[in-house]
Design a protein around this motif. Structure first.
Motif, short mmCIF file in Angstrom:
data_model
loop_
_atom_site.label_atom_id
_atom_site.label_comp_id
_atom_site.label_asym_id
_atom_site.label_seq_id
_atom_site.Cartn_x
_atom_site.Cartn_y
_atom_site.Cartn_z
N PHE A 50 4.39 7.47 -4.45
CA PHE A 50 4.57 7.37 -5.90
C PHE A 50 4.57 8.73 -6.57
O PHE A 50 5.41 9.00 -7.44
N CYS A 62 -2.63 8.68 -5.05
CA CYS A 62 -1.68 9.62 -5.64
C CYS A 62 -2.42 10.81 -6.22
O CYS A 62 -3.64 10.78 -6.42
N TYR A 68 10.45 1.79 -9.19
CA TYR A 68 9.21 1.49 -8.48
C TYR A 68 8.59 0.20 -9.02
O TYR A 68 8.19 -0.69 -8.25
N LEU A 120 -2.92 2.14 -4.05
CA LEU A 120 -2.23 3.40 -4.33
C LEU A 120 -3.16 4.58 -4.11
O LEU A 120 -4.34 4.53 -4.48
N TYR A 155 0.85 -1.19 0.00
CA TYR A 155 0.00 0.00 0.00
C TYR A 155 0.88 1.24 0.00
O TYR A 155 1.81 1.35 0.80
N ASP A 156 0.57 2.18 -0.89
CA ASP A 156 1.33 3.41 -1.04
C ASP A 156 0.37 4.58 -1.05
O ASP A 156 -0.42 4.74 -1.97
N SER A 157 0.46 5.41 -0.01
CA SER A 157 -0.34 6.64 0.05
C SER A 157 0.61 7.83 0.03
O SER A 157 1.16 8.21 1.06
#
Length: 231
Positions: free
Chosen positions: A134, A163, A145, A161, A129-131
């Motif tokens: 990115f 972004c 990435y 994600l 999980y990326d908040s």
């Protein structure tokens, strides 16, 4: 006369130095050093889309990597929900804050301070999980990435994600980004660009983050895209 480039990694590092101050941990330490600033996502609230994934059963307790975890607001929520959480960030200040929050919440989180692209301690995960990480990457770091996702995301598992959308970050083209040498706080993406970049993954959901009122227990702003993909 110096000759600095021999490998692709040498090229990436040179481009970092020329165009991406946010790749430097000291930049992020300065960002996080004043915790009293009225920055909305400093508040210990999880993303509304992440809560929605849990509520709808799209994600269930598993081994998760919180990529660019900041001060740990999503990592803590996932740990409280029963996930086995590893959280990584470049900034020592952010990691220290996240560790404090984890102790206050009474949850165990494995924090890593460093560059996720080169962190050999990271294994494979059922959910990445990326908040907010990115969109702060310079265009050339999308290569790193995608390589990271290939390395740490097990087949059949999920990638979430959040972004910048148009209106939330810089809308310059990749070429213009390098001409200006100014990240302008992050890059904006369209649904089409996200689908193209992550074309090797299967889309589960892609939508705007829903706006949440100040009193909500969830974080939500409409200038972010939220996406869930399956490897």
């Amino acid at each position: 006369m110096n000759r600095d480039i021999r490998t692709v990694d040498d090229v990436l590092r040179l481009l970092d130095d020329l165009s991406a101050p946010e790749a430097d941990s000291s930049w992020w330490d300065r960002f996080y050093e004043d915790r009293s600033r009225p920055v909305p996502f400093f508040v210990a609230k999880p993303d509304e889309n992440l809560v929605s994934y849990l509520d709808r059963g799209l994600i269930k307790p598993c081994r998760v990597l919180d990529l660019g975890c900041g001060p740990g607001r999503n990592a803590v929520h996932l740990a409280e929900a029963g996930f086995d959480v590893t959280a990584v960030d470049l900034s020592p200040a952010a990691i220290a804050w996240g560790e404090e929050r984890a102790r206050e919440a009474g949850v165990e989180i494995e924090f890593h301070c460093g560059d996720a692209f080169t962190d050999t301690a990271l294994g494979q995960y059922d959910l990445v999980y990326d908040s907010g990480c990115f969109h702060h990457l310079a265009p050339h770091r999308r290569i790193s990435y995608l390589g990271l996702l290939d390395r740490v995301l097990a087949p059949g598992c999920l990638f979430g994600l959040a972004c910048f959308a148009v209106g939330g970050g810089s809308e310059v083209s990749d070429a213009e980004f390098y001409r200006r040498s100014d990240p302008q706080g992050g890059l904006a993406y369209t649904p089409e660009s996200l689908r193209w970049i992550f074309a090797h993954l299967t889309e589960v959901e892609l939508r705007r983050m829903r706006e949440e009122p100040p009193e909500s227990p969830r974080y939500g702003v409409p200038f972010l895209w939220t996406a869930l993909f399956r490897a």
